[in-house]
Design a protein around this motif. Sequence first.
Motif, PDB file in Angstrom:
ATOM      1  N   PRO A  60       0.782  -1.230   0.000  1.00  0.00           N
ATOM      2  CA  PRO A  60       0.000   0.000   0.000  1.00  0.00           C
ATOM      3  C   PRO A  60       0.819   1.288   0.000  1.00  0.00           C
ATOM      4  O   PRO A  60       0.263   2.363  -0.196  1.00  0.00           O
ATOM      5  CB  PRO A  60      -0.802  -0.110   1.296  1.00  0.00           C
ATOM      6  N   CYS A 442       1.663   1.937   5.997  1.00  0.00           N
ATOM      7  CA  CYS A 442       0.442   2.249   5.257  1.00  0.00           C
ATOM      8  C   CYS A 442      -0.450   1.022   5.247  1.00  0.00           C
ATOM      9  O   CYS A 442      -0.022  -0.066   5.618  1.00  0.00           O
ATOM     10  CB  CYS A 442       0.774   2.660   3.825  1.00  0.00           C
ATOM     11  N   ARG A 443      -1.671   1.210   4.793  1.00  0.00           N
ATOM     12  CA  ARG A 443      -2.637   0.117   4.842  1.00  0.00           C
ATOM     13  C   ARG A 443      -3.555   0.205   3.622  1.00  0.00           C
ATOM     14  O   ARG A 443      -3.906   1.302   3.176  1.00  0.00           O
ATOM     15  CB  ARG A 443      -3.459   0.286   6.129  1.00  0.00           C
ATOM     16  N   TRP A 444      -3.892  -0.959   3.050  1.00  0.00           N
ATOM     17  CA  TRP A 444      -4.940  -0.996   2.017  1.00  0.00           C
ATOM     18  C   TRP A 444      -6.268  -0.769   2.726  1.00  0.00           C
ATOM     19  O   TRP A 444      -6.778  -1.641   3.413  1.00  0.00           O
ATOM     20  CB  TRP A 444      -4.974  -2.344   1.304  1.00  0.00           C
ATOM     21  N   ASN A 447     -10.771  -2.027  -0.752  1.00  0.00           N
ATOM     22  CA  ASN A 447     -10.766  -3.066  -1.774  1.00  0.00           C
ATOM     23  C   ASN A 447     -12.235  -3.362  -2.001  1.00  0.00           C
ATOM     24  O   ASN A 447     -12.803  -4.267  -1.421  1.00  0.00           O
ATOM     25  CB  ASN A 447      -9.995  -4.296  -1.266  1.00  0.00           C
TER      26      ASN A 447
END
Lengths: 468, 107
Positions: A60, A442-444, A447
């Motif tokens: 991410p 960071c992070r997704w 989705n």
Amino acid sequence: MADGDGKGGRRAGGTNRSLRILNPNGHLGFAPIKTGSFHRGLEERPDMVAADSGSGDVGPVPLATDIASSPREWQEHDLEEMLVGARRLGVPMIVGSAGDTGANGRVDEFVAIVKRLAEKHRIPAFKLGYFYSEVDREVLSRKIARGDAVKGLDGRPDLSDADLAATDHVVAMADVHPFIALLDQGADVIIGGRSSDAAIFAAPAIRMGFDKGLAYYYGKVLECSSFCAEPYAGKESVIGEVTDEAVTVTPMLEMQRCTVASVAGHAMYERANPLYEYVATGTLDMSRCHYEEIDARSTRVTGPKFVPAKEVRFKIEGAGRVGERCVGMAGVRDPHTIAHIDQVIDWSRRHVRERFGETGYELHYNVFGRNGIMGDLEPLKDRPGHELCVVVQAVAPTREMAEAVAITATRQMFYARLPDVKGTAGGVSFLFDEVMHASPACRWTINHTVRADDPLELFPLHMTTAGV
Amino acid sequence: MPVKKLCDLAKTIRSKNAGPDKITFDVIFRERATYEMVKRSRALTRETVCRIFRIPDSRISDFVEFDPGCAIKFTIFRSRTSGSAGDGDIYGAQQYGPLFDVEVPVP
């Protein structure tokens, strides 16, 4: 390619028509095109040169922080090869998912690179089309407020305002429509924002009127270039041909072959299910594909079907910055300490809590030599090796705090007090007595899929000129 | 019945991300006969995957015996999204190791 508009594609008496696209790279810019097989491919006089430049595989960080994961030098190398080759043949060039993430900044960068290269090579003026894929968070917020749910994929719940607030950038995955629209406007070169890999190649095929099942399959099999051939060789060129009957793929590297096994096998790569591919407007059903080796190096595929979706829903990807990140590493060789490594980690966590409190930061310990890679999935996690490396990650709002948390956590492993320990002069080994600043954590965050009334509504089109 | 290890029968055993929330595993065979034998043996099924990785069936999103590719393929949900801090394998590329030792009865 409506007949005879000079932009690739051929029609001979209306029946034996075909489209042949040369693809030099499955992830343009990530590692440089091998030029030998690409030049060999150009000698075949393809109708078009196209490649996908995107990947979410890199995690991410690039989308959240709006950077490319590919080095600029290799991006320029690949775009230069494609641009010079395509313009010399006078055929369109298409790139999708510019700069790994397909964010607006990456599209602008690719457009600028193409313009600069066109001047450098004194290429006669041509039309350069591009489109954006970034979605304003406000647009999503309004849809949610209207009751038009942004639906979660892969078990995620519908998108919440909290997820949106944690997001820095969102891109929607384009289907064929922006590519077709720009080709209709006469673009010679197209730089796309985030796009479905298959759509990049399916677009010109659908524009010519080929069956959608064949067209999307054509895109699916071509998008990773030489990954559909054997033996394994990355970044080598492949030519795909679509006709009214079939899709045929042929590698341009002498030592490679497209076999039934390699082409069918490629349908599995990086996807949950080898039988179906999803795009915004429908599903490609590959369950009835028939594969046939037509000569020593080419495989022909028939039978893919396209099933239109009831409503158009675009996949969207979003990522957000969680905090600044610092990393420490500690090695362990003492057998007693290895047997009690979780107690050492508890000791370290406790000291961080005493100094920084319960919340306001994250702390992660990956124990390499035990289950640092697989975590809970590791079947052998109760059988650690004779030496371990514990990687400590601290995430906090500022660099200073991340460093302070990481150094406290890492150094306290040195001082951990275990009952019955024999080594009392230091519990772990260090390569250096410091911690390292890393990319932000960071992070997704997204989705999901979002409904669209018009397949172009999320993808603003632009046209400019380049060359001299 | 004698047994062989999966790593001695398969041409390819690999894992990789399928999106940010899933990891997909491919076990590919060179010979159709070997593929059919492994398929018949039931050594690699949803149930055995759950046992090997100690996960409930609900963690498996797809399990496919893919005849055209001579391959058995399955996909699992991640417990931690790809690349989040603490994830040990951003690409999901090193999750297949435990499959090597799967024992396949060889008639």
